[in-house]
Design a protein around this motif. Structure first.
Motif, PDB file in Angstrom:
ATOM      1  N   UNK A 294      35.463   0.016  15.755  1.00 39.35           N
ATOM      2  CA  UNK A 294      36.542  -0.687  15.063  1.00 39.35           C
ATOM      3  C   UNK A 294      37.878  -0.028  15.389  1.00 39.35           C
ATOM      4  N   UNK A 295      38.823  -0.869  15.785  1.00 41.68           N
ATOM      5  CA  UNK A 295      40.193  -0.410  16.029  1.00 41.68           C
ATOM      6  C   UNK A 295      41.092  -1.059  14.987  1.00 41.68           C
ATOM      7  N   UNK A 296      41.674  -0.212  14.127  1.00 45.84           N
ATOM      8  CA  UNK A 296      42.563  -0.726  13.092  1.00 45.84           C
ATOM      9  C   UNK A 296      43.908  -1.098  13.704  1.00 45.84           C
ATOM     10  N   UNK A 297      44.561  -2.066  13.074  1.00 45.71           N
ATOM     11  CA  UNK A 297      45.799  -2.616  13.627  1.00 45.71           C
ATOM     12  C   UNK A 297      46.977  -2.300  12.709  1.00 45.71           C
ATOM     13  N   UNK A 298      47.788  -1.304  13.066  1.00 44.56           N
ATOM     14  CA  UNK A 298      48.902  -0.929  12.192  1.00 44.56           C
ATOM     15  C   UNK A 298      49.906  -2.056  11.973  1.00 44.56           C
ATOM     16  N   UNK A 299      50.001  -2.973  12.926  1.00 44.29           N
ATOM     17  CA  UNK A 299      50.931  -4.092  12.758  1.00 44.29           C
ATOM     18  C   UNK A 299      50.382  -5.162  11.821  1.00 44.29           C
ATOM     19  N   UNK A 300      49.081  -5.126  11.569  1.00 45.15           N
ATOM     20  CA  UNK A 300      48.441  -6.133  10.715  1.00 45.15           C
ATOM     21  C   UNK A 300      47.473  -5.433   9.770  1.00 45.15           C
ATOM     22  N   UNK A 301      47.966  -4.869   8.669  1.00 42.28           N
ATOM     23  CA  UNK A 301      47.089  -4.166   7.737  1.00 42.28           C
ATOM     24  C   UNK A 301      45.931  -5.064   7.274  1.00 42.28           C
ATOM     25  N   UNK A 302      44.744  -4.518   7.337  1.00 45.23           N
ATOM     26  CA  UNK A 302      43.570  -5.290   6.947  1.00 45.23           C
ATOM     27  C   UNK A 302      42.878  -5.976   8.091  1.00 45.23           C
ATOM     28  N   UNK A 303      43.528  -6.041   9.255  1.00 46.81           N
ATOM     29  CA  UNK A 303      42.910  -6.659  10.430  1.00 46.81           C
ATOM     30  C   UNK A 303      42.217  -5.597  11.264  1.00 46.81           C
ATOM     31  N   UNK A 304      41.076  -5.981  11.844  1.00 48.11           N
ATOM     32  CA  UNK A 304      40.253  -5.037  12.595  1.00 48.11           C
ATOM     33  C   UNK A 304      39.813  -5.671  13.913  1.00 48.11           C
ATOM     34  N   UNK A 305      40.059  -4.962  14.987  1.00 47.91           N
ATOM     35  CA  UNK A 305      39.530  -5.368  16.283  1.00 47.91           C
ATOM     36  C   UNK A 305      38.208  -4.649  16.487  1.00 47.91           C
ATOM     37  N   UNK A 306      37.119  -5.409  16.588  1.00 44.37           N
ATOM     38  CA  UNK A 306      35.803  -4.827  16.791  1.00 44.37           C
ATOM     39  C   UNK A 306      35.341  -5.123  18.215  1.00 44.37           C
ATOM     40  N   UNK A 307      34.937  -4.067  18.910  1.00 41.25           N
ATOM     41  CA  UNK A 307      34.400  -4.245  20.252  1.00 41.25           C
ATOM     42  C   UNK A 307      32.969  -3.718  20.277  1.00 41.25           C
ATOM     43  N   UNK A 308      32.175  -4.235  21.188  1.00 40.58           N
ATOM     44  CA  UNK A 308      30.748  -3.937  21.231  1.00 40.58           C
ATOM     45  C   UNK A 308      30.385  -3.501  22.647  1.00 40.58           C
TER      46      UNK A 308
END
Length: 281
Positions: free
Chosen positions: A246-260
């Motif tokens: 999971x990569x948290x997004x400082x520009x979008x609090x609460x949004x998470x980029x998940x990679x597999x």
């Protein structure tokens, strides 16, 4: 939504007197963990004040009191953060309709830069899929339209799929492990966004429609969700073993980029096949 008092009680029930350094001298006890007055004494607050706090009859506690309670209750770092979040929520009760979630352009640019070789999803605060690449869609939700993630009214909800969709359940070979993580993270999210009416409705819906969700929610577990194994049984390419990050997004609090990412060569080959299949559709 969870209350400060409910969380305190669930954590109090799991701390035995012996673990807290108390002697019971073999006397019978009516509670599974610490009594209220025992917890209050160990935390350095009055029993009456703690009782009012647990029953929701006191004003929100200070940071010092919360940290003292966390110490006695042996909370980890994430649980302590959740405790403070719940205390802040107690000071501002009520729910409101949240504004639409909008992805920051830099998040979309990062997703596009990944291409389709690595499965990826962008999740909102309630676990809605805000965007995904072709392989991310193919690995987790090939039975749903790819365009659904980009439709505000029909975005897939990972929590709903996980607990209410039989195909999604069959997909995950370690469903039990991931289900516990999903619920623990949703509890942490509920503390971070205490006035989100849609989040409260989601938790209520899952509690009513899924006995397994309700049982897990009742445990009171809270945890972050940043990295871990995911074992899949894909209908097209068979067994897959991936690690989610999971990569948290400082520009979008609460949004998470998940990679597999693949855990073995066979999974890497299967992901390449999925990528080729998704490119043909």
């Amino acid at each position: 939504m969870e209350t400060l008092g409910g969380f305190l009680k669930s954590r109090r029930d799991r701390v035995t007197p012996a673990a807290a350094g108390l002697r019971t001298y073999g006397t019978a006890r009516r509670v599974p963990g610490l009594r209220r007055e025992e917890l209050a004494q160990l935390a350095g607050v009055s029993a009456g004040y703690y009782t009012r706090l647990e029953q929701g009859q006191a004003e929100t506690a200070s940071a010092q009191v919360l940290d003292a309670l966390a110490r006695v209750l042996q909370l980890d770092q994430i649980e302590t953060v959740h405790l403070h979040n719940l205390a802040r929520r107690a000071a501002r009760p009520g729910l409101s309709e949240p504004p639409p979630e909008v992805l920051h352009p830099r998040v979309l640019a990062l997703l596009e830069a990944l291409g389709d070789a690595t499965p990826a999803l962008v999740l909102g605060r309630r676990g809605d899929v805000l965007a995904w690449n072709r392989t991310g869609h193919a690995i987790f939700a090939s039975h749903l339209p790819f365009e659904a993630a980009f439709d505000d009214e029909h975005r897939p909800s990972i929590p709903r799929l996980f607990f209410l969709d039989p195909l999604t359940r069959d997909l995950h070979r370690n469903w039990d492990e991931l289900a516990r993580i999903h619920v623990a993270y949703l509890r942490l999210t509920a503390g971070r966004f205490p006035t989100d009416a849609r989040l409260a409705a989601l938790i209520g819906e899952l509690t009513m429609r899924s006995d397994e969700f309700a049982a897990l929610w009742a445990t009171g577990e809270v945890a972050d969700c940043t990295v871990g194994p995911m074992h899949l049984r894909h209908p097209t390419v068979g067994a897959l073993d991936v690690t989610y990050q999971v990569w948290l997004q400082p520009d979008s609090p609460g949004h998470r980029l998940e990679i597999y990412t693949p855990d073995d060569p066979a999974t890497a080959d299967a992901l390449r096949i999925l990528k080729q299949q998704s490119e043909r559709h």
